[in-house]
Every structure is written in structure tokens, then in C-alpha cells.
Design a protein around this motif. Structure first.
Motif, PDB file in Angstrom:
ATOM      1  N   VAL A   1       0.784  -1.760   0.319  1.00  0.00           N
ATOM      2  CA  VAL A   1      -0.563   0.125  -0.436  1.00  0.00           C
ATOM      3  C   VAL A   1       0.918   0.974  -0.266  1.00  0.00           C
ATOM      4  O   VAL A   1       2.091   1.507   0.789  1.00  0.00           O
ATOM      5  CB  VAL A   1      -1.191   0.105   1.565  1.00  0.00           C
ATOM      6  N   HIS A   2       0.246   2.151  -1.067  1.00  0.00           N
ATOM      7  CA  HIS A   2       1.492   3.492  -1.118  1.00  0.00           C
ATOM      8  C   HIS A   2       0.684   4.577  -0.692  1.00  0.00           C
ATOM      9  O   HIS A   2      -0.921   4.733  -0.736  1.00  0.00           O
ATOM     10  CB  HIS A   2       1.776   3.909  -2.311  1.00  0.00           C
ATOM     11  N   LEU A   3       1.260   5.862   0.515  1.00  0.00           N
ATOM     12  CA  LEU A   3       1.019   7.300  -0.041  1.00  0.00           C
ATOM     13  C   LEU A   3       1.266   7.922  -0.743  1.00  0.00           C
ATOM     14  O   LEU A   3       2.400   7.367  -0.795  1.00  0.00           O
ATOM     15  CB  LEU A   3       0.572   7.561   1.132  1.00  0.00           C
ATOM     16  N   VAL A   4       0.817   8.472  -1.777  1.00  0.00           N
ATOM     17  CA  VAL A   4       1.311   9.216  -2.596  1.00  0.00           C
ATOM     18  C   VAL A   4       0.533   9.897  -3.117  1.00  0.00           C
ATOM     19  O   VAL A   4      -0.125  11.366  -2.645  1.00  0.00           O
ATOM     20  CB  VAL A   4       0.509   8.382  -4.253  1.00  0.00           C
ATOM     21  N   ALA A   5       1.256  11.537  -3.685  1.00  0.00           N
ATOM     22  CA  ALA A   5       0.590  12.914  -3.560  1.00  0.00           C
ATOM     23  C   ALA A   5       1.601  13.290  -5.011  1.00  0.00           C
ATOM     24  O   ALA A   5       2.518  12.661  -6.037  1.00  0.00           O
ATOM     25  CB  ALA A   5       1.862  13.916  -3.055  1.00  0.00           C
ATOM     26  N   LEU A   6       0.653  14.572  -5.863  1.00  0.00           N
ATOM     27  CA  LEU A   6       1.038  15.226  -6.989  1.00  0.00           C
ATOM     28  C   LEU A   6       1.728  15.800  -7.540  1.00  0.00           C
ATOM     29  O   LEU A   6       1.370  16.635  -6.447  1.00  0.00           O
ATOM     30  CB  LEU A   6      -0.797  15.288  -7.799  1.00  0.00           C
ATOM     31  N   GLU A   7       3.020  16.124  -8.169  1.00  0.00           N
ATOM     32  CA  GLU A   7       4.342  17.197  -7.886  1.00  0.00           C
ATOM     33  C   GLU A   7       3.695  17.525  -8.812  1.00  0.00           C
ATOM     34  O   GLU A   7       4.257  16.770 -10.701  1.00  0.00           O
ATOM     35  CB  GLU A   7       5.001  16.566  -8.527  1.00  0.00           C
TER      36      GLU A   7
END
Length: 263
Positions: free
Chosen positions: A108-114
Motif C-alpha cells: 500500500v502506498h501514500l502518494v502525492a501529485l507534483e
């Protein structure tokens, strides 16, 4: 002289050094005058003026029209808030990631948009011998990932078009990646309709993912939760099951970090 980042580089660039030193003035001073900047740096009036003008051009500082003093600009504030938000969301997300990994048996990943990319902020790996490795700290093209597509789908189409202009081929991570804007826009419409995004070998051969965006103020994406597995372990019906749980956890995370309605 040692600063917070370590020893001084062997080959410093004076203009970059001065610009960064100028920014530190705004840590303790709400307003900075040109004369104060010049004195702080020990440079000529014209040099201080050019440095501040360049910082203003990029939005790091802003000059007040009446008093002519400089204050922190929107870019400087945004970077600071983004850093705090990302640290805060990682803190709150960690227990959710651990619960999801145990429940799903997958990474499971936590991801941010850049911009047009995604950055993997945190992860909990599956305990299985055949598993998807954690990608913490790495970046990938957003349109090639489930997490990226989930967050892009939450943005206005005009904003997506500005990030990924039509008529320009999209970079591919694998032979399954979407490589044209029209195809991506159609895919994002499907993501909005079903409420989650799926990636089947678009970012890495043999890997599939499902993701849901974590929405903040005005429904804008602040992060995404994604479950990744070998493609053989993530058929369509399984993706739907995982997406339902991800949706619940995304809403929970939004509440924990102060977005959304309290439970």
C-alpha cells in the motif's frame, strides 16, 4: 561555515547562495526593505534589487505597492504549507497504510501529485514473498499510475490540459502506458464515473494497482491511497473490492488531517 543542510559546498554559486540567504530573512522578518537586504548580503544596491526582482518573478517574494517593502510571496507560502501538509498526512496515514496492507495482503502506498508527476510519500509492503516493492521517495509520470490518474481525475479538465498539453506525446513507462492526451482524458472520465483508478502494467510490467484520491478543500486532491500487486492477483472484481475499502480509508484520512466532515 555550517548551515542546517551541512558543510558549505566546495564550489558555491554566489548568486544562488545570495538568493537563498535572502529567503532566510523572511523566516524572522515579516517585511524586508531593499536597504536591509543589501546590508544583510553585503552587496551593492543594484545586486540586491536584481535578486529580489528575480525572487518576485518566481513568486517567492512580493513587493507591496505602497510601502515598496518585500513580503513572503505565494510560492514561498505554498512550499511551506505543502511541506507541513505532507508531513502531517504521512503521520496520520501510517496506521491506515498498515491496516490496509494487513487486510489486503498487498503493498500500500501514500502518494502525492507534483505537477505532471507523482511522488511516493510512504508505503507498507506486503508480507508475501512475491510482492510489489515500496517506492518511497521515487517519482513517476502521473498518467502511468493508478494514484496519478485518481488525482488527475479530481482536477478540472482545463488544469489537466495545462499540465499535459494536447498534441504532445505522453511519456511511457511501459508498452501499456497511455501515450496520447485524448486517451488519457477518456480514461480520466472513466475514473470519475467509477470513483477509482486502475493501472494494469502501465508503470511497471507485471504490476497492477488500484487507487482512490484523498480530497481536500474544494474537492481538490491532496494525496492518494493505492494498493499494488502482481497483475495476476488483481483481476477486475478484486480491484473493485479493494477500491471500496480504499474509498472509505481515503475519506477517513481526509477527516484526520482536517478535511471533510467529522465522523
Amino acid at each position: 561555515m555550517r548551515k542546517d543542510g551541512g558543510p558549505r559546498p566546495a564550489y558555491p554559486i554566489a548568486s544562488v547562495d545570495n538568493a537563498l540567504r535572502l529567503l532566510t530573512l523572511f523566516r524572522e522578518n515579516e517585511k524586508v526593505r531593499l536597504s536591509e537586504a543589501r546590508e544583510f548580503l553585503g552587496v551593492a544596491h543594484s545586486t540586491a534589487h536584481r535578486l529580489l526582482a528575480m525572487l518576485a518573478y518566481h513568486g517567492f517574494v512580493r513587493q507591496e505597492p505602497d510601502s515598496r517593502v518585500y513580503v513572503a510571496g505565494p510560492m514561498l507560502v505554498e512550499i511551506g504549507l505543502s511541506a507541513v501538509r505532507n508531513m502531517d498526512i504521512r503521520l496520520h496515514a501510517r496506521p491506515l497504510l498498515e491496516d490496509l496492507a494487513t487486510w489486503a495482503g498487498e503493498t500500500v502506498h501514500l502518494v502525492a501529485l507534483e505537477g505532471a508527476m507523482v511522488r511516493y510519500l510512504d508505503a507498507v509492503e506486503s508480507a508475501r514473498s512475491l510482492r510489489v516493492a515500496a517506492r518511497i521517495g521515487t517519482t513517476l509520470a502521473a498518467h502511468c499510475t493508478a494514484s496519478g490518474k485518481a488525482m488527475l481525475a479530481a482536477l478540472p479538465e482545463a488544469e489537466v490540459a495545462a499540465l499535459l498539453p494536447a498534441g504532445r506525446p505522453l511519456p511511457a513507462e511501459t508498452g501499456h502506458s497511455i501515450t496520447d492526451t485524448a486517451g488519457l482524458m477518456a480514461e480520466l472520465a472513466r475514473v470519475r464515473e467509477r470513483g477509482h483508478a486502475v493501472n494494469r502494467e502501465e508503470s511497471e510490467d507485471g504490476v497492477a494497482s488500484v487507487a482512490v484520491a484523498v480530497l481536500g478543500p474544494r474537492g481538490r486532491p491532496v494525496a492518494a491511497l493505492a494498493i499494488s500487486a502482481p497483475v495476476s492477483r488483481l483481476p477486475g472484481e478484486r480491484a473493485g473490492e479493494l477500491a471500496a475499502r480504499l474509498g472509505d480509508e481515503a475519506e477517513r484520512l481526509a477527516r484526520l488531517v482536517g478535511f471533510g466532515t467529522a465522523a
